[in-house]
Scaffold this active site. Structure first.
Site, PDB file in Angstrom:
ATOM      1  N   ARG A 287       0.913  -1.120  -0.073  1.00 43.16           N
ATOM      2  CA  ARG A 287      -0.129  -0.039  -0.013  1.00 43.16           C
ATOM      3  C   ARG A 287       0.892   1.188  -0.012  1.00 43.16           C
ATOM      4  O   ARG A 287       1.886   1.210   0.750  1.00 43.16           O
ATOM      5  CB  ARG A 287      -0.850   0.113   1.463  1.00 43.16           C
ATOM      6  CG  ARG A 287      -2.040  -0.877   1.087  1.00 43.16           C
ATOM      7  CD  ARG A 287      -3.207  -0.475   0.182  1.00 43.16           C
ATOM      8  NE  ARG A 287      -4.191  -1.420   0.158  1.00 43.16           N
ATOM      9  CZ  ARG A 287      -4.420  -2.294  -0.746  1.00 43.16           C
ATOM     10  NH1 ARG A 287      -3.558  -2.609  -1.616  1.00 43.16           N
ATOM     11  NH2 ARG A 287      -5.480  -3.003  -0.797  1.00 43.16           N
TER      12      ARG A 287
ATOM     13  N   GLU B 260      -4.015   7.095  -4.082  1.00 43.85           N
ATOM     14  CA  GLU B 260      -4.630   6.579  -5.433  1.00 43.85           C
ATOM     15  C   GLU B 260      -5.908   7.181  -5.700  1.00 43.85           C
ATOM     16  O   GLU B 260      -6.390   7.287  -6.881  1.00 43.85           O
ATOM     17  CB  GLU B 260      -4.403   5.195  -5.128  1.00 43.85           C
ATOM     18  CG  GLU B 260      -3.298   4.629  -5.417  1.00 43.85           C
ATOM     19  CD  GLU B 260      -3.444   3.176  -5.206  1.00 43.85           C
ATOM     20  OE1 GLU B 260      -4.365   2.258  -5.259  1.00 43.85           O
ATOM     21  OE2 GLU B 260      -2.363   2.231  -4.850  1.00 43.85           O
TER      22      GLU B 260
ATOM     23  N   HIS C  45      -1.742  -0.132 -10.002  1.00 43.15           N
ATOM     24  CA  HIS C  45      -1.950  -1.131  -8.939  1.00 43.15           C
ATOM     25  C   HIS C  45      -2.782  -2.104  -9.743  1.00 43.15           C
ATOM     26  O   HIS C  45      -4.083  -2.544  -9.777  1.00 43.15           O
ATOM     27  CB  HIS C  45      -3.452  -0.271  -8.322  1.00 43.15           C
ATOM     28  CG  HIS C  45      -3.764  -1.007  -6.866  1.00 43.15           C
ATOM     29  ND1 HIS C  45      -4.021  -0.218  -5.944  1.00 43.15           N
ATOM     30  CD2 HIS C  45      -3.719  -2.346  -6.670  1.00 43.15           C
ATOM     31  CE1 HIS C  45      -4.072  -1.402  -4.872  1.00 43.15           C
ATOM     32  NE2 HIS C  45      -3.991  -2.554  -5.278  1.00 43.15           N
TER      33      HIS C  45
HETATM   34  P1  NAD Z   1      -1.140 -11.551   5.071  1.00 40.92           P
HETATM   35  O1  NAD Z   1      -2.219 -11.083   6.260  1.00 40.92           O
HETATM   36  O2  NAD Z   1      -0.831 -12.882   4.509  1.00 40.92           O
HETATM   37  O3  NAD Z   1       0.211 -11.073   5.615  1.00 40.92           O
HETATM   38  C1  NAD Z   1       0.645  -9.777   6.096  1.00 40.92           C
HETATM   39  C2  NAD Z   1       1.940 -10.051   7.014  1.00 40.92           C
HETATM   40  O4  NAD Z   1       2.282  -8.779   7.464  1.00 40.92           O
HETATM   41  C3  NAD Z   1       1.531 -11.168   8.394  1.00 40.92           C
HETATM   42  O5  NAD Z   1       2.555 -11.997   8.201  1.00 40.92           O
HETATM   43  C4  NAD Z   1       1.590 -10.055   9.402  1.00 40.92           C
HETATM   44  O6  NAD Z   1       1.957 -10.799  10.600  1.00 40.92           O
HETATM   45  C5  NAD Z   1       2.481  -8.895   8.739  1.00 40.92           C
HETATM   46  N1  NAD Z   1       2.393  -7.670   9.660  1.00 40.92           N
HETATM   47  C6  NAD Z   1       1.237  -7.190   9.887  1.00 40.92           C
HETATM   48  N2  NAD Z   1       1.396  -5.892  10.695  1.00 40.92           N
HETATM   49  C7  NAD Z   1       2.745  -6.029  10.664  1.00 40.92           C
HETATM   50  C8  NAD Z   1       3.495  -4.973  11.243  1.00 40.92           C
HETATM   51  N3  NAD Z   1       2.883  -3.761  11.989  1.00 40.92           N
HETATM   52  N4  NAD Z   1       4.868  -5.065  11.515  1.00 40.92           N
HETATM   53  C9  NAD Z   1       5.407  -6.278  10.915  1.00 40.92           C
HETATM   54  N5  NAD Z   1       4.773  -7.227  10.243  1.00 40.92           N
HETATM   55  C10 NAD Z   1       3.482  -7.051  10.168  1.00 40.92           C
HETATM   56  O7  NAD Z   1      -1.459 -10.535   3.854  1.00 40.92           O
HETATM   57  P2  NAD Z   1      -0.924 -10.687   2.083  1.00 40.92           P
HETATM   58  O8  NAD Z   1      -2.125 -11.386   1.530  1.00 40.92           O
HETATM   59  O9  NAD Z   1       0.463 -11.295   2.237  1.00 40.92           O
HETATM   60  O10 NAD Z   1      -1.095  -9.141   1.811  1.00 40.92           O
HETATM   61  C11 NAD Z   1      -0.203  -8.149   2.296  1.00 40.92           C
HETATM   62  C12 NAD Z   1      -0.853  -6.696   1.670  1.00 40.92           C
HETATM   63  O11 NAD Z   1      -0.460  -6.769   0.138  1.00 40.92           O
HETATM   64  C13 NAD Z   1      -2.419  -6.636   1.707  1.00 40.92           C
HETATM   65  O12 NAD Z   1      -2.628  -6.138   3.160  1.00 40.92           O
HETATM   66  C14 NAD Z   1      -2.411  -5.622   0.640  1.00 40.92           C
HETATM   67  O13 NAD Z   1      -2.706  -4.311   1.250  1.00 40.92           O
HETATM   68  C15 NAD Z   1      -1.258  -5.802  -0.245  1.00 40.92           C
HETATM   69  N6  NAD Z   1      -1.844  -6.491  -1.779  1.00 40.92           N
HETATM   70  C16 NAD Z   1      -1.726  -5.556  -2.721  1.00 40.92           C
HETATM   71  C17 NAD Z   1      -2.167  -6.229  -3.815  1.00 40.92           C
HETATM   72  C18 NAD Z   1      -2.169  -5.214  -5.299  1.00 40.92           C
HETATM   73  O14 NAD Z   1      -2.669  -5.409  -6.148  1.00 40.92           O
HETATM   74  N7  NAD Z   1      -1.029  -4.091  -5.238  1.00 40.92           N
HETATM   75  C19 NAD Z   1      -2.880  -7.269  -4.199  1.00 40.92           C
HETATM   76  C20 NAD Z   1      -3.119  -8.044  -2.951  1.00 40.92           C
HETATM   77  C21 NAD Z   1      -2.634  -7.417  -1.610  1.00 40.92           C
END
Ligand code: NAD
Length: 338
Positions: free
Chosen positions: A234, A263, A295
């Site tokens: 993000r 965005e 995105h």
């Molecule tokens: P997920 O929930 O499987 O993994 C997120 C990880 O971040 C977890 O392991 C969690 O413990 C860790 N985390 C959370 N807060 C934290 C903090 N304060 N410090 C350190 N680690 C922390 O999520 P995911 O499926 O891997 O997706 C991650 C992010 O990617 C989503 O939240 C979304 O914002 C973004 N995303 C972007 C797109 C895109 O099209 N660009 C698509 C999907 C997801």
């Protein structure tokens, strides 16, 4: 159930139609959900929104007044939904937790490889029949240290791919995944060590009050001048002004991103005729060491198919009075971004 799909894109409607298969009465709206468009939900028990839609407290209050009961997100990230307010108004919210971590991780690697090997410049150059190599120098990924911030679904796939290149992997997460230590020899460390020792850093954490501006003046100052920073998570995880300064002063080498903190209202639209007014975004786009995509990391056939499938599975559960497996509840220590 009557369902209103906000931010419906032409490319996804056929997938949504197939996944629904006539079970629900669905209306597609091109406009995003916001305070001006919330009233269009009148008569719909469920709505579906995307990551650029505004489900802040005031919008949720309007939806409650219109007797909307369910919000099915067509995204993994849910920082645009005020879950505490949704809970207060008994609005049920569900996301699509892992539609394709491969699509996102592969896009992160695409940004890294394209930046490193100057693919965009090279392509522009050969279009002008310039076949010189002098400004196309990159580096081998083998032997480099890659810092992965967030080792959830997407970060895990990223570790697997990066391990394949023969890199050393440092990771930072509030929860460690022991399988990654065994399988890819990753080393969990603190954020400061990761920032100061990595040649490449890739962000895979959600946007919360704890990750907002995680990459800021202080963390950027720790990075090595050759660092390539990749963001497919993000935009607001990175402090844009501090980033621009670091890029201009050669404090870091390059930035590859699929996201931007402001965005809303710009991305998911063709602004080629009207132009844009966001000076920070213009600046970022103008920098030669920045590669920005709109995105699009989720744009694979497999991901869109899975998003459509899970969106309607979530709606099916609510329609049949069952508990929805992907329902989101606010976390105690974490607030979503309003
Ligand atoms: P997920 O929930 O499987 O993994 C997120 C990880 O971040 C977890 O392991 C969690 O413990 C860790 N985390 C959370 N807060 C934290 C903090 N304060 N410090 C350190 N680690 C922390 O999520 P995911 O499926 O891997 O997706 C991650 C992010 O990617 C989503 O939240 C979304 O914002 C973004 N995303 C972007 C797109 C895109 O099209 N660009 C698509 C999907 C997801």
């Amino acid at each position: 159930m009557k369902v209103l799909v906000y931010s419906a894109k032409d490319f996804e409607i056929p997938f949504l139609e197939r996944a629904n298969n006539g079970r629900h009465e669905v209306t597609y709206l091109k406009e995003a959900l916001n305070l001006d468009t919330a009233f269009k939900s009148v008569g719909y028990k469920a709505i579906s929104i995307f990551s650029g839609d505004d489900a802040s407290s005031i919008v949720l209050e309007t939806l409650k007044g219109l007797e909307v009961k369910f919000i099915s997100l067509r995204s993994t990230g849910y920082n645009n939904v005020q879950l505490k307010t949704a809970q207060k108004y008994k609005l049920k919210v569900a996301n699509v937790p892992d539609y394709s971590p491969y699509a996102i991780a592969e896009h992160a690697v695409t940004l890294l490889l394209a930046l490193n090997r100057k693919i965009v410049n090279a392509n522009n150059q050969v279009h002008a029949y310039n076949f010189l190599q002098s400004n196309l120098m990159g580096f081998d990924l083998k032997g480099k240290t890659v810092g992965i911030i967030g080792t959830g679904n997407i970060g895990t796939v990223m570790c697997k791919i990066i391990h394949g290149f023969g890199c050393d992997i440092l990771a930072y997460d509030v929860e460690q995944n022991p399988n990654l230590i065994d399988q890819y020899a990753i080393k969990y460390t603190d954020l400061e060590t990761l920032c100061s020792h990595s040649d490449i850093i890739s962000l895979h954490v959600p946007l919360t009050n704890l990750t907002y501006d995680l990459i800021n003046k202080k963390t950027l100052a720790l990075m090595k001048p050759n660092t390539v920073l990749i963001n497919t998570a993000r935009g607001a995880i990175v402090h844009t002004d501090a980033l621009i300064e670091a890029l201009e002063n050669n404090q870091i080498a390059a930035y590859g991103t699929d996201v931007y903190e402001r965005e809303k209202g710009v991305f998911f639209k063709d602004n080629s005729q009207s132009g844009i007014t966001d000076e920070r975004l213009k600046k970022l786009i103008s920098l030669s060491n920045v590669l920005l995509t709109p995105h699009q990391a989720f744009m694979t056939t497999e991901a869109i198919q899975n998003i459509a499938q899970t969106t309607f599975e979530n709606i099916d559960s609510w329609a049949s009075g069952e508990k929805c497996a992907n329902e989101l509840l606010p976390e105690e220590s974490v607030t979503e971004w309003d």
